[in-house]
Design a protein around this motif. Structure first.
Motif, short mmCIF file in Angstrom:
data_model
loop_
_atom_site.label_atom_id
_atom_site.label_comp_id
_atom_site.label_asym_id
_atom_site.label_seq_id
_atom_site.Cartn_x
_atom_site.Cartn_y
_atom_site.Cartn_z
N ASP A 37 -1.14 -15.32 -4.41
CA ASP A 37 -1.32 -13.92 -3.99
C ASP A 37 -0.01 -13.15 -4.11
O ASP A 37 0.05 -12.07 -4.70
CB ASP A 37 -1.84 -13.91 -2.55
CG ASP A 37 -2.01 -12.51 -1.99
OD1 ASP A 37 -2.15 -11.56 -2.78
OD2 ASP A 37 -2.01 -12.37 -0.76
N TRP A 38 1.08 -13.70 -3.56
CA TRP A 38 2.40 -13.07 -3.65
C TRP A 38 2.83 -12.91 -5.10
O TRP A 38 3.35 -11.87 -5.51
CB TRP A 38 3.43 -13.90 -2.90
CG TRP A 38 3.54 -13.59 -1.45
CD1 TRP A 38 2.89 -14.22 -0.42
CD2 TRP A 38 4.35 -12.58 -0.85
NE1 TRP A 38 3.25 -13.65 0.78
CE2 TRP A 38 4.14 -12.65 0.55
CE3 TRP A 38 5.23 -11.64 -1.35
CZ2 TRP A 38 4.79 -11.81 1.44
CZ3 TRP A 38 5.87 -10.79 -0.46
CH2 TRP A 38 5.64 -10.88 0.93
N ALA A 56 -5.63 -9.94 -8.98
CA ALA A 56 -5.41 -9.24 -10.25
C ALA A 56 -5.31 -7.73 -10.01
O ALA A 56 -4.47 -7.04 -10.62
CB ALA A 56 -6.56 -9.54 -11.21
N GLN A 57 -6.17 -7.19 -9.14
CA GLN A 57 -6.12 -5.77 -8.81
C GLN A 57 -4.74 -5.38 -8.28
O GLN A 57 -4.14 -4.39 -8.73
CB GLN A 57 -7.18 -5.45 -7.76
CG GLN A 57 -7.09 -4.05 -7.16
CD GLN A 57 -7.77 -3.97 -5.79
OE1 GLN A 57 -8.14 -4.98 -5.21
NE2 GLN A 57 -7.93 -2.76 -5.29
N PHE A 58 -4.21 -6.17 -7.36
CA PHE A 58 -2.94 -5.80 -6.74
C PHE A 58 -1.75 -6.03 -7.64
O PHE A 58 -0.68 -5.46 -7.41
CB PHE A 58 -2.79 -6.49 -5.38
CG PHE A 58 -3.25 -5.62 -4.26
CD1 PHE A 58 -2.36 -4.90 -3.50
CD2 PHE A 58 -4.61 -5.47 -4.00
CE1 PHE A 58 -2.79 -4.06 -2.49
CE2 PHE A 58 -5.05 -4.63 -3.01
CZ PHE A 58 -4.15 -3.92 -2.24
N SER A 59 -1.90 -6.85 -8.67
CA SER A 59 -0.80 -6.96 -9.63
C SER A 59 -0.57 -5.62 -10.32
O SER A 59 0.57 -5.25 -10.63
CB SER A 59 -1.11 -8.05 -10.67
OG SER A 59 -2.18 -7.66 -11.52
N VAL A 60 -1.65 -4.85 -10.53
CA VAL A 60 -1.54 -3.51 -11.11
C VAL A 60 -1.16 -2.49 -10.05
O VAL A 60 -0.26 -1.67 -10.24
CB VAL A 60 -2.85 -3.11 -11.80
CG1 VAL A 60 -2.77 -1.68 -12.34
CG2 VAL A 60 -3.18 -4.08 -12.93
N VAL A 61 -1.84 -2.53 -8.90
CA VAL A 61 -1.60 -1.53 -7.86
C VAL A 61 -0.16 -1.56 -7.38
O VAL A 61 0.51 -0.52 -7.30
CB VAL A 61 -2.58 -1.74 -6.67
CG1 VAL A 61 -2.18 -0.87 -5.49
CG2 VAL A 61 -4.01 -1.44 -7.10
N VAL A 62 0.36 -2.74 -7.06
CA VAL A 62 1.73 -2.84 -6.57
C VAL A 62 2.72 -2.38 -7.64
O VAL A 62 3.72 -1.70 -7.34
CB VAL A 62 2.05 -4.28 -6.12
CG1 VAL A 62 3.53 -4.45 -5.82
CG2 VAL A 62 1.21 -4.64 -4.90
#
Length: 432
Positions: free
Chosen positions: A356-357, A234-240
């Motif tokens: 994840d992807w 969930a964090q990386f959905s925003v960060v990316v």
């Protein structure tokens, strides 16, 4: 009886660098050399055919949309079928689509819908390839040297990407984008041939399941049952999303208006690439005990490029910030792959990697589409500060998850952990 030549070859490489690992790394180098030049070539092919910036965006979106749509299905298929077969089939689709794209461009009259269709086929191939490839790599490496193996793989992959982009740009200037696309098609063919020779003879067949939807549900249960896993996805959905918007939309605009044009922005991106190599080299030697804590702390520097563009810093300062963020993201990347290797059952790897992807790319098209309206509404500088703030906020939130702070690197296999093997000559666990 082992021949002296075979013994000599084995002695020259680490124990964990078995036949499959070498083949996977070689194939990744070949595909990254071709594909990163092809991404530039596709944009120039659109412009060469009379298209504008909006048409370039449509072709880019045509690649991303099927990637988002089919990633989860690709992960389920890769855990249901032998992963190397999925990888080879995806490479074949990419080879055919890129070859057709090259023929259209070389013939001199490509239509926008044709370029979008062929690019979409390439994105579809990647949706099936990525979960299978990541699951195959993670399951191939065994023992205590997993993080070192992943670091070397990523270093080779990033080095090829940098070289491929530079070579692609030079070839586009010399012979045109069509030939670069043709080279990419040939690279997919060569890489597919490498992957066809992966040794899966000792991999037991996977037991039958309840169908594709049941596989997807099982994969989601695996993700949702591990707070550290779903929290970081969930964090990386925003960060990316926000980092991608800042670098693909705002970065070129700041470079054009305040830094002197495309050259300085190219220098900054090159510094990021060098940083990824440095981060991978660091992780060849450093094995942080608290994997996810170290990795998550290294996500905070990803806010720095947006902040540097908001100021904006001079070119040398921006390049230094990009270098640091490249090092940081590689520390996270290796730590993340090591955690997946250690914690996720082998027969779930591709489905977990697919979620994840999916989390990483699902919000990226929306973020890039909203970047322009956000600039009009709030201003460019304010939008960039907002991107930096979002990275900091979601990363700080993840640190409140106890498993993120406490998940520890295991140096020895323990009961209930995923199976690994000191013999990295073939994948372990149930792959097919």
């Amino acid at each position: 009886m082992t021949s002296p030549t075979a013994t000599s070859r084995r002695a020259r490489r680490p124990e964990w660098a078995g036949r499959n690992y070498v083949l996977l790394t070689a194939a990744a180098i070949v595909t990254n050399l071709g594909s990163h030049g092809a991404l530039i070539a596709a944009a120039f092919a659109v412009l060469q055919s009379g298209g504008d910036g909006g048409d370039v965006g449509l072709v880019a979106a045509a690649r991303t949309l099927p990637l988002v749509l089919f990633l989860l299905i690709g992960g389920a298929v890769a855990d249901r079928m032998p992963r190397h077969r999925v990888m080879v089939a995806a490479n074949a689709l990419n080879c055919v689509s890129q070859a057709a794209f090259a023929v259209l461009v070389l013939a001199g009259d490509p239509r926008l819908w044709q370029m979008m269709l062929l690019t979409a086929l390439c994105g579809t191939g990647q949706a099936f390839f990525n979960p299978a490839a990541e699951g195959m790599l993670i399951s191939t490496v065994g023992g205590e040297q997993a993080s070192r193996a992943f670091a070397l793989f990523r270093m080779a992959m990033h080095g090829a990407a940098i070289g491929g982009a530079a070579l692609g740009g030079a070839l586009i200037a010399a012979v045109g984008p069509g030939w670069v696309l043709a080279v990419d098609a040939a690279a997919f063919a060569v890489a597919g041939a490498f992957r066809a020779f992966l040794d899966v003879g000792r991999v037991p067949a996977r037991e039958g399941g309840g169908g594709l939807l049941a596989d997807l549900r099982d994969g989601w249960k695996e993700v949702s049952s591990r707070p550290w896993l779903w929290a970081i996805v969930a964090q990386f959905s925003v960060v990316v999303a926000v980092v991608g918007a800042a670098e693909s939309v705002y970065g070129p605009l700041v470079a054009r208006d305040e830094l002197g044009g495309a050259g300085p922005w190219g220098m900054a991106l090159a510094a990021f690439g060098v940083g990824t190599l440095g981060g991978a080299l660091l992780m060849m030697r450093w094995k942080p005990r608290r994997l996810l804590l170290a990795g998550t702390l290294c996500v905070f520097p990803l806010a720095a490029p947006s902040a540097a563009l908001a100021v904006p810093l001079p070119v040398t300062g921006l390049a230094a910030v990009m270098l640091l963020s490249g090092v940081a993201i590689e520390v996270f990347g290796v730590a993340w792959m090591t955690a997946l290797h250690q914690e996720i059952p082998q027969d779930m790897l591709s489905r977990v990697c697919a979620y994840d992807w999916f989390g990483s790319v699902a919000m990226l098209p929306l973020a890039t589409a909203l970047a322009g309206p956000a600039e009009s509404l709030f201003g460019r500088r304010e939008s960039l500060w907002g991107c930096a703030a979002l990275v900091v906020l979601v990363t700080a939130a993840v640190l409140f998850v106890p498993d993120v702070r406490n998940l520890t690197l295991r140096t020895k296999q323990v009961a209930g952990a995923p199976a690994t093997s000191a013999d990295a000559e073939s994948p372990v666990g149930r792959l097919g």
